[in-house]
Design a protein around this motif. Structure first.
Motif, PDB file in Angstrom:
ATOM      1  N   ARG A 185       0.833  -1.204   0.000  1.00  0.00           N
ATOM      2  CA  ARG A 185       0.000   0.000   0.000  1.00  0.00           C
ATOM      3  C   ARG A 185       0.872   1.261   0.000  1.00  0.00           C
ATOM      4  O   ARG A 185       0.515   2.270  -0.623  1.00  0.00           O
ATOM      5  N   LYS A 186       1.994   1.213   0.691  1.00  0.00           N
ATOM      6  CA  LYS A 186       2.915   2.345   0.649  1.00  0.00           C
ATOM      7  C   LYS A 186       3.499   2.524  -0.748  1.00  0.00           C
ATOM      8  O   LYS A 186       3.658   3.647  -1.227  1.00  0.00           O
ATOM      9  N   ILE A 225       2.090   1.691  -3.570  1.00  0.00           N
ATOM     10  CA  ILE A 225       1.047   2.203  -4.467  1.00  0.00           C
ATOM     11  C   ILE A 225       0.924   3.713  -4.347  1.00  0.00           C
ATOM     12  O   ILE A 225       0.733   4.429  -5.339  1.00  0.00           O
ATOM     13  N   ARG A 226       1.069   4.219  -3.119  1.00  0.00           N
ATOM     14  CA  ARG A 226       0.965   5.671  -2.911  1.00  0.00           C
ATOM     15  C   ARG A 226       2.218   6.415  -3.356  1.00  0.00           C
ATOM     16  O   ARG A 226       2.189   7.632  -3.527  1.00  0.00           O
ATOM     17  N   HIS A 227       3.312   5.697  -3.540  1.00  0.00           N
ATOM     18  CA  HIS A 227       4.576   6.346  -3.919  1.00  0.00           C
ATOM     19  C   HIS A 227       4.506   6.843  -5.360  1.00  0.00           C
ATOM     20  O   HIS A 227       4.035   6.144  -6.256  1.00  0.00           O
ATOM     21  N   ARG A 228       5.005   8.051  -5.594  1.00  0.00           N
ATOM     22  CA  ARG A 228       5.027   8.639  -6.925  1.00  0.00           C
ATOM     23  C   ARG A 228       6.450   9.064  -7.278  1.00  0.00           C
ATOM     24  O   ARG A 228       6.916  10.110  -6.847  1.00  0.00           O
ATOM     25  N   THR A 259       3.717  -5.243  -8.420  1.00  0.00           N
ATOM     26  CA  THR A 259       3.455  -3.816  -8.592  1.00  0.00           C
ATOM     27  C   THR A 259       3.931  -3.310  -9.945  1.00  0.00           C
ATOM     28  O   THR A 259       3.261  -2.492 -10.569  1.00  0.00           O
TER      29      THR A 259
END
Length: 897
Positions: A369-370, A372-375, A426
């Motif tokens: 989940r971390k 996925i939020r990383h950009r 991912t």
């Protein structure tokens, strides 16, 4: 009159206002009832695709057991199923994702609908209207209470309600209901006929296990129902680390049979004990119904929405089992089964992430989940290798931080494995990577609709079904990545996407709506991770040693060759192996729409290769050159061997025109679809419009075929025919007059045999190359024989040391052959010996020299392989220096103050 009408209108208006106020007062009550009903049910959502409806119940925040055995959960699940009809899958989403589908979901729908079945009898007449007994009212009330109680129980525990119903009927049959008069007897029979009618409607229900609260099992009411469409279920307590092959499988089967026999015996005893308890008139209130003991679910980790069934169906037989050692120490077990009711095999893979411990799963899900939020800001996602490595390092960093904060321990190997797993799901291909990592698999097919069709694989020429069902979410994620990597459009306007994934060694083709009406469909065609070689093809049975020697002679002689065959027959593999037989001093130009030839690897090995790209044959993009333009450009790049990835369009006229006038400089090699030399001639001449006179510029046509030995389901890739194009003077010859077989395939011997022109020494093609080299036909045949012995020796040694079959070893063996041949010609002054005996002696001496070199070469490389440990390149360099007598000493290091 006017006043009365006015009064009527006012009264109507007042009545309307009163009705409106009444409705308004009822709306909050109705909404409140609806809100309470929604609060009672678990939070859930509907995932609707074109071919599949899924109910996802969020159980993460639920304090109940998230289990069919829990009364509250069961009541909520049944309530949702009664509201959301016709779903294809029910998902209980907690730490694991538990999928109910197929027969399991159908059974749950039946159990949920039991409430409506019983409730329909609440308004039925339970006592005849003509009954005049004073007990009529009491009887009616009692019987309605029975049906009402049954209807109430069925909403939370339908099997308990069924058992209660059975107890009532059993009492009647046992004569425990007193009947005072004939009228009461008739009335009672009428009521029990209603109960029998209800039981008959639910008699189709399978059986499920019942357990007393004391822990004793007394009965089974639901038979074993698989929790999926075809294969089976997975329990997180079941280990997937099976070893070996058939012995353990046989032991497991014997153990399962013993357990099944024991279970049947226990069931018989329990049924007998239940009958005794019934005689004692025990109440069923202390029964526990183990719904999940037979209504199976498929369990999967939350980061994978694809379904993988880990138990083989009953209609299969075990064949073999082996392990795949993937990247980062990832070990996968593969089991092959044979269906007993159809001529097909089942390919089953068991990924380790489907058997993770709960603490591991919590950790990975938190890190995922971390991620996925990383950009990322400066990452080029078009580079799959770079993006994969970036996300793997990110996962490793986040895992390390989380482990330090929680105070948990993790070995470096486990950390590496976890990071690779997160990168796989991912930024990778997910479970498809595991299928592609199997060296025995050549193709992976995903047919639409993918969420209801299993993935198909081609293993060693035989197509097999698998235990993998990809979800729509995974398919959409894959095509988004492929669109980004290729830079090509994909959608309804452009429903086809083709690209090469060099990091995985595969060519991907995707089709979508409207071309594929049922959704996305994929085809993955694997390339060999290392270039094919002629000795490797000998060991696979595709060609014979003499055919390998002859093809090497053709390539060295700069012949123009068409390699033909159907899809997947091995055309590109054979052409790649033939390119290694072109001396490195010559330049090679390749033209492909989808890159399959290993141009970069050939460059690394020392070949002068220039790759060129043309637009796709399916969809033409304005940013890419047409094959015809690419070919004209190649002809202006100087003398070189020309390689066409596939001959298929108007560019063929330009090619044959160049071949006829000699503009190509050296040989021309290309692949073309066709099953015979006659079909090739018809297609090139009559379909593509090449004049028959121009077609004669082709020296030879090689046919690759998929052979089914004995009519079996297995396909073997074989070179089935090598034909030369005769220089006939007929202006428009028939194919039978134009082609002469040099070699042909004999299915009985599974081998290529020499044709008549080769046996009689009348091959025009061999004579043409001999004339170009300034040697006799006998010398050319001796040259082919020498090459045959060399390829055969490499292939034989390759069985013991497989690295000798690879391109780098074969290229060095070829280079040494050319060096020795040149030195021998230079020693003879460049003239051919006149005597046949002298010719044989020279050929034998050349082979002995090469053989001595090869023995030293294989011995040194074998030592380098055994102690390589990831440093194979430096060991190869050292081995080569030893062979050349140029082993270097390390310089002395001086330390100065």
């Amino acid at each position: 009159m006017g006043v009365s009408i006015l009064n009527i209108m006012l009264k109507l208006q007042d009545a309307a206002c009163s009705l409106q106020d009444t409705v308004k007062s009822l709306i909050p009550c109705l909404l409140q009832v609806k809100d309470k009903e929604e609060e009672k049910n678990c939070p859930h959502r509907i995932k609707q695709t074109k071919n599949r409806k899924t109910i996802v119940i969020n159980c993460r925040e639920c304090e109940a057991g998230s289990s069919l055995n829990d009364p509250q959960c069961r009541e909520n699940i049944f309530g949702i199923l009664r509201r959301e009809v016709h779903a294809d899958c029910l998902v209980l989403s907690r730490l694991y994702e538990r999928d109910y589908e197929g027969k399991s979901l159908s059974l749950l729908y039946d159990l949920a609908g039991f409430k409506g079945t019983v409730a329909a009898y609440r308004s039925i007449e339970v006592v005849p209207e003509a009954c005049a007994c004073p007990e009529k009212k009491a009887c009616s009330l009692e019987r309605k209470e029975i049906i009402a109680s049954l209807s109430e129980t069925v909403g939370t525990d339908p099997l308990k309600a069924r058992l209660e119903l059975g107890e009532l009927i059993h009492k009647k049959k046992a004569g425990r209901v007193p009947e005072t008069t004939s009228i009461c007897l008739e009335c009672s029979e009428c009521f029990y006929s209603i109960l029998n009618e209800i039981e008959e409607k639910i008699s189709c229900f399978p059986e499920v296990q019942i357990t007393r609260k004391s822990g004793k099992k007394i009965e089974t009411l639901i038979k074993n129902t698989p929790g999926e469409i075809t294969p089976a279920s997975l329990s997180r307590n079941v280990s997937l680390s099976l070893s070996g092959a058939g012995k353990k499988q046989e032991n497991n089967r014997q153990e399962n049979e013993r357990k099944e026999n024991q279970r049947q015996e226990n069931e018989r005893k329990e049924n007998q004990r239940q009958e005794n308890e019934r005689k004692e008139n025990k109440k069923p209130d202390d029964n526990f119904f183990a719904y999940e003991s037979r209504i199976k679910s498929h369990v999967r980790p939350p980061f994978s929405s694809s379904r993988i069934y880990t138990e083989a169906p009953e209609n299969t037989e075990f064949l073999e089992c082996y392990d795949i050692n993937g990247r980062e120490g990832r070990n996968l077990e593969v089991t092959i089964y044979r269906y007993t009711d159809r001529p097909e095999r089942l390919y089953m893979i068991r990924p380790p992430e489907y058997n993770l411990r709960q603490e591991e799963l919590r950790l990975l899900e938190k890190i995922r989940r971390k991620m996925i939020r990383h950009r990322p800001k400066d990452l080029a996602f078009a580079d799959p290798t770079g993006a994969r490595e970036y996300f793997k390092r990110l996962a490793k960093d986040l895992l390390g931080e989380e482990l330090l904060e929680s105070g948990k321990a993790c070995s470096p190997d486990e950390l590496e494995s976890y990071a690779d797993l997160l990168a796989r799901y991912t930024n990778g291909l997910g479970i498809v990577e595991d299928l592609l990592s199997d060296a025995r698999i050549t193709d992976v097919y995903i047919n639409a609709p993918a969420d209801t069709n299993p993935v198909h694989v081609v293993m060693e020429g035989e197509e097999c079904t698998s235990n993998v069902f990809l979800s729509q979410d995974d398919l959409d994620a894959l095509v988004s990545r492929f669109r980004t990597i290729s830079g090509r459009p994909f959608g309804e306007a452009v429903p086809v996407l083709e690209l090469n994934l060099e990091a995985f060694g595969v060519r991907v083709s995707v089709i979508g709506d409207p071309l594929s009406a049922n959704g996305l469909a994929y085809a993955f065609r694997k390339h060999s991770l290392t270039p094919w070689t002629l000795p490797k093809l000998i060991n696979t049975g595709s060609i014979s040693p003499f055919a390998a020697g002859f093809l090497s002679f053709l390539m060295d002689g700069q012949a123009s060759v068409l390699v033909a065959g159907e899809v997947g027959a091995g055309k590109t593999s054979l052409m790649t192996a033939m390119l290694l037989e072109i001396p490195q001093k010559y330049r090679i130009l390749t033209i492909e729409d989808t890159h399959e030839l290993p141009t970069e690897q050939l460059q690394t090995l020392g070949w002068k290769v220039q790759g060129m790209s043309s637009h796709s044959s399916v969809l033409k993009s304005g940013a890419e050159m047409s094959p015809e333009t690419a070919l004209r450009a190649a002809l202006r790049l100087g003398s070189s061997s020309l390689v066409l990835g596939e001959v298929r369009g108007p560019e063929v006229k330009v090619l044959y025109e160049a071949m006829q006038v000699g503009n190509t400089g050296n040989s021309v090699i290309g692949t073309i679809h066709g099953s015979s030399v006659e079909n090739i001639y018809e297609r090139v001449v009559h379909t593509l419009g090449v004049p028959p006179a121009s077609f004669k510029a082709t020296d030879a046509v090689i046919i690759c075929s998929g052979i089914r030995p004995g009519g079996s389901m297995k396909k073997l890739k074989r070179v089935s025919r090598i034909s030369e194009v005769a220089g006939t003077s007929i202006e428009d010859p028939e194919p039978s007059e134009l082609f002469r077989d040099i070699m042909y395939y004999d299915a009985a011997q599974d081998c290529l045999l020499a044709g008549e022109v080769l046996e009689q020494g009348q091959s025009e093609l061999i004579g043409k190359i001999a004339l170009k080299w300034g040697i006799s036909i006998d010398s050319a045949l001796k040259n082919i024989e020498l090459r045959t012995r060399i390829k055969e020796r490499i292939a034989a040694e390759g069985d013991r040391s497989p690295f000798l079959l690879e391109a780098d070893a074969v290229s060095e063996a070829n280079n040494m052959f050319w060096l020795l041949s040149d030195s021998k010609k230079a020693g003879n002054g460049g003239f051919e010996a006149d005597l046949g005996a002298s010719l044989r002696d020279e050929s034998e001496e050349l082979y002995r020299q090469w053989e001595t070199w090869f023995e030293n070469f294989s011995r040194v490389w074998d030592g380098a392989e055994k102690k390589g440990n990831g440093k194979r390149g430096s060991e190869k360099q050292l081995a080569q220096e030893k062979l050349l007598g140029k082993e270097k000493q390390l310089p002395e290091i001086k330390i100065t103050s």
